[in-house]
Design an enzyme around this catalytic site. Sequence first.
Site, mmCIF file in Angstrom:
data_model
loop_
_atom_site.group_PDB
_atom_site.id
_atom_site.type_symbol
_atom_site.label_atom_id
_atom_site.label_comp_id
_atom_site.label_asym_id
_atom_site.label_seq_id
_atom_site.Cartn_x
_atom_site.Cartn_y
_atom_site.Cartn_z
ATOM 1 N N CYS A 1 42.136 56.411 -2.967
ATOM 2 C CA CYS A 1 43.124 55.809 -2.076
ATOM 3 C C CYS A 1 44.177 55.060 -2.885
ATOM 4 O O CYS A 1 43.844 54.211 -3.706
ATOM 5 C CB CYS A 1 42.445 54.852 -1.104
ATOM 6 S SG CYS A 1 43.630 53.938 -0.113
ATOM 7 N N CYS B 1 44.306 46.804 -0.019
ATOM 8 C CA CYS B 1 43.807 46.865 1.355
ATOM 9 C C CYS B 1 42.589 45.989 1.623
ATOM 10 O O CYS B 1 42.613 45.159 2.511
ATOM 11 C CB CYS B 1 43.513 48.306 1.725
ATOM 12 S SG CYS B 1 42.680 48.524 3.300
ATOM 13 N N CYS C 1 38.002 49.025 2.073
ATOM 14 C CA CYS C 1 36.906 49.664 1.339
ATOM 15 C C CYS C 1 36.631 48.826 0.093
ATOM 16 O O CYS C 1 37.527 48.597 -0.703
ATOM 17 C CB CYS C 1 37.296 51.057 0.857
ATOM 18 S SG CYS C 1 37.584 52.240 2.172
ATOM 19 N N CYS D 1 44.984 57.007 5.764
ATOM 20 C CA CYS D 1 43.822 56.206 5.408
ATOM 21 C C CYS D 1 42.686 57.201 5.222
ATOM 22 O O CYS D 1 42.340 57.936 6.158
ATOM 23 C CB CYS D 1 43.493 55.212 6.519
ATOM 24 S SG CYS D 1 41.901 54.396 6.269
ATOM 25 N N GLN E 1 30.442 53.838 18.778
ATOM 26 C CA GLN E 1 30.156 53.878 17.341
ATOM 27 C C GLN E 1 31.311 54.548 16.596
ATOM 28 O O GLN E 1 31.833 55.560 17.068
ATOM 29 C CB GLN E 1 28.867 54.673 17.102
ATOM 30 C CG GLN E 1 27.625 53.964 17.602
ATOM 31 C CD GLN E 1 27.129 52.911 16.632
ATOM 32 O OE1 GLN E 1 27.644 52.751 15.526
ATOM 33 N NE2 GLN E 1 26.120 52.169 17.054
ATOM 34 N N TYR F 1 19.544 44.981 23.209
ATOM 35 C CA TYR F 1 20.893 45.007 22.622
ATOM 36 C C TYR F 1 21.444 46.435 22.709
ATOM 37 O O TYR F 1 21.864 47.017 21.718
ATOM 38 C CB TYR F 1 20.871 44.553 21.155
ATOM 39 C CG TYR F 1 20.171 43.238 20.907
ATOM 40 C CD1 TYR F 1 20.862 42.034 20.983
ATOM 41 C CD2 TYR F 1 18.815 43.200 20.566
ATOM 42 C CE1 TYR F 1 20.219 40.827 20.732
ATOM 43 C CE2 TYR F 1 18.168 41.998 20.314
ATOM 44 C CZ TYR F 1 18.879 40.818 20.405
ATOM 45 O OH TYR F 1 18.238 39.640 20.158
ATOM 46 N N GLU G 1 21.639 44.381 27.723
ATOM 47 C CA GLU G 1 22.836 44.099 26.928
ATOM 48 C C GLU G 1 23.589 42.954 27.593
ATOM 49 O O GLU G 1 23.634 42.861 28.823
ATOM 50 C CB GLU G 1 23.673 45.392 26.873
ATOM 51 C CG GLU G 1 25.151 45.226 26.611
ATOM 52 C CD GLU G 1 25.460 44.696 25.229
ATOM 53 O OE1 GLU G 1 24.869 45.162 24.248
ATOM 54 O OE2 GLU G 1 26.307 43.798 25.147
ATOM 55 N N ASP H 1 18.363 46.590 18.421
ATOM 56 C CA ASP H 1 19.538 46.883 17.579
ATOM 57 C C ASP H 1 20.485 45.694 17.693
ATOM 58 O O ASP H 1 21.562 45.797 18.276
ATOM 59 C CB ASP H 1 20.209 48.182 18.062
ATOM 60 C CG ASP H 1 21.416 48.571 17.216
ATOM 61 O OD1 ASP H 1 21.629 47.955 16.149
ATOM 62 O OD2 ASP H 1 22.148 49.497 17.616
ATOM 63 N N CYS I 1 21.983 46.115 11.238
ATOM 64 C CA CYS I 1 23.213 46.220 10.448
ATOM 65 C C CYS I 1 23.272 45.105 9.413
ATOM 66 O O CYS I 1 24.290 44.934 8.746
ATOM 67 C CB CYS I 1 24.434 46.170 11.367
ATOM 68 S SG CYS I 1 24.495 44.685 12.373
HETATM 69 N N1 SAH Z 1 22.673 49.690 20.428
HETATM 70 C C1 SAH Z 1 24.091 49.769 20.629
HETATM 71 C C2 SAH Z 1 24.890 48.529 20.224
HETATM 72 C C3 SAH Z 1 24.303 47.605 19.218
HETATM 73 S S1 SAH Z 1 25.429 46.330 18.704
HETATM 74 C C4 SAH Z 1 24.636 51.006 19.955
HETATM 75 O O1 SAH Z 1 23.947 51.601 19.142
HETATM 76 O O2 SAH Z 1 25.766 51.373 20.214
HETATM 77 C C5 SAH Z 1 24.660 44.874 19.317
HETATM 78 C C6 SAH Z 1 24.876 44.647 20.791
HETATM 79 O O3 SAH Z 1 24.163 43.456 21.155
HETATM 80 C C7 SAH Z 1 26.318 44.381 21.199
HETATM 81 O O4 SAH Z 1 26.661 45.307 22.195
HETATM 82 C C8 SAH Z 1 26.312 42.939 21.752
HETATM 83 O O5 SAH Z 1 27.180 42.774 22.832
HETATM 84 C C9 SAH Z 1 24.880 42.796 22.170
HETATM 85 N N2 SAH Z 1 24.315 41.420 22.251
HETATM 86 C C10 SAH Z 1 24.610 40.357 21.487
HETATM 87 N N3 SAH Z 1 23.798 39.322 21.797
HETATM 88 C C11 SAH Z 1 22.967 39.750 22.768
HETATM 89 C C12 SAH Z 1 21.890 39.135 23.483
HETATM 90 N N4 SAH Z 1 21.514 37.899 23.246
HETATM 91 N N5 SAH Z 1 21.242 39.894 24.397
HETATM 92 C C13 SAH Z 1 21.619 41.177 24.641
HETATM 93 N N6 SAH Z 1 22.602 41.790 23.998
HETATM 94 C C14 SAH Z 1 23.290 41.084 23.069
#
Ligand code: SAH
Length: 476
Positions: free
Chosen positions: A93, A99, A102, A185, A309, A338, A359, A407, A434
């Site tokens: 790049c 930037c 990355c 990009c 995503q 989540y 969520e 997640d 993550c």
């Molecule tokens: N599993 C999903 C998103 C994961 S990202 C996927 O794969 O696309 C984490 C998510 O947790 C976000 O959408 C965020 O809004 C949510 N979040 C954050 N705090 C939370 C809580 N206390 N209870 C439930 N969800 C929550």
Amino acid sequence: MGKTAKKKRATPKAAAREHTYPVSLGQVVELEVTGLNHEGAGVGRHEGYTLFVPKALPGERIRARVVHAKKNFGFADLQEILQPSANRVAPPCPVFDQCGGCSLQHLDYAQQLLHKQQIVKDNLRRIGGFPVEGEGAIPVHPTLGMDNPWRYRNKAQVPIGEREGGLIAGFYAEGSHDIIDINACLIQHEANDEVVLAVKRIASKLEIPAYDEVNHTGLLRHVVAKVGASTGDVMVVLVTTEAFIPRREQLIEAIRLAVPAVKSIVQNINERKTNVIFGDETKTLWGDDVIYDYIGPIKFAISARSFYQVNPEQTRVLYEKTLEYAGLSGEENVIDAYCGIGTISLFLAQKAKRVYGVEIVPEAIADANRNAALNGIENATFEVGPAEVVIPAWKEKGIRADVIVVDPPRKGCDEALLTTILQMKPKRVVYVSCNPSTLARDLKVLEEEYVVQEVQPVDMFPHTGHVESVALLNRK
Ligand code: SAH
């Protein structure tokens, strides 16, 4: 992003000037780089004091200038590479240095994957106290990477500015709001580059003014481009300061002509003085309200505002691993904590008896329900609320879980949720993370009832420092 980083640096600067630390600001030091931190910066020590040097690689001997010093560590700018690493590559790049998007393009991709595996191991060992080498070690598998780790992002959010009468579009130079104009990009899908170029060219020609942040004048603030990687559908979102767009029909016609794959042109109005990209009002100017994409067999509707995503190819890899770890036979009740827009839930619903997703963002749950209907999936139930409140309530209602998938965002799981998992005692817990440091912290809590069977890092964001991984836990 640069703004808050700068602020934090103010006080320690003064302390460094008083030579409280073994380095002073502006001092040039010679360092052996011994590691890479989670943000992709090289790590070296000067008289025992840790310095982070972006763009320096392990094994390198470098000269670096101290630009910021805190009590226990500081930051330095790379001045000269005295002894380069064999793993250093020329970043393709042209704006890599300016930037900051990355942080690892200068490291050979195979080495990036090794680095991410190592980060997961280091965190499990240091924070979780888990064995990761030798006998009894938890297997942390080699990172699953991309065959072609370029052009993977399906969404671009690009600020628009003006220079000598024409429009520019790109990114903010580090620590400022000056826009650097770019035409490509390399981690963006080609379609997104095409959209940004087209809007820049067409809006310039139609003399549609860019937003001026300083004077709070002008119209066009951001172009957001989205593409369904598997369908080729393109969405263009024009973020403007007001509803009225001069020569609007000409603009729409020209965008359609320049980008034949466009299925949706949307306007979002953001009149506020803010760094936040989107305002509250969204209207479709032409075409559909949504575009579609598939992850594996599951179809998703993507609107201007919905979360999705950004690397669907690797998302499929991550979710297939999640599904494999969930070990479903069709008889299981599964909880997806989540759950966002229900991506993992819908993936799991294919093989489970019933999936319960929770969520905190109501709009995401609306999307989850819509996506379930879109796929004719009837064994998924979604609820809005904090996972740490909703799941204990489910438990009280008598809902059992054979498998719980979590997640969470970077800060990891709420402690109350971990306690509930320990009480509900599902056969398996699948932890998608993550952030390896909160993963390690939470696994240590779950270790009371669970054996960490294996961990699989997946590279969702090639050339950046981000590390995603999925862990399988079996009840003892
Ligand atoms: N599993 C999903 C998103 C994961 S990202 C996927 O794969 O696309 C984490 C998510 O947790 C976000 O959408 C965020 O809004 C949510 N979040 C954050 N705090 C939370 C809580 N206390 N209870 C439930 N969800 C929550």
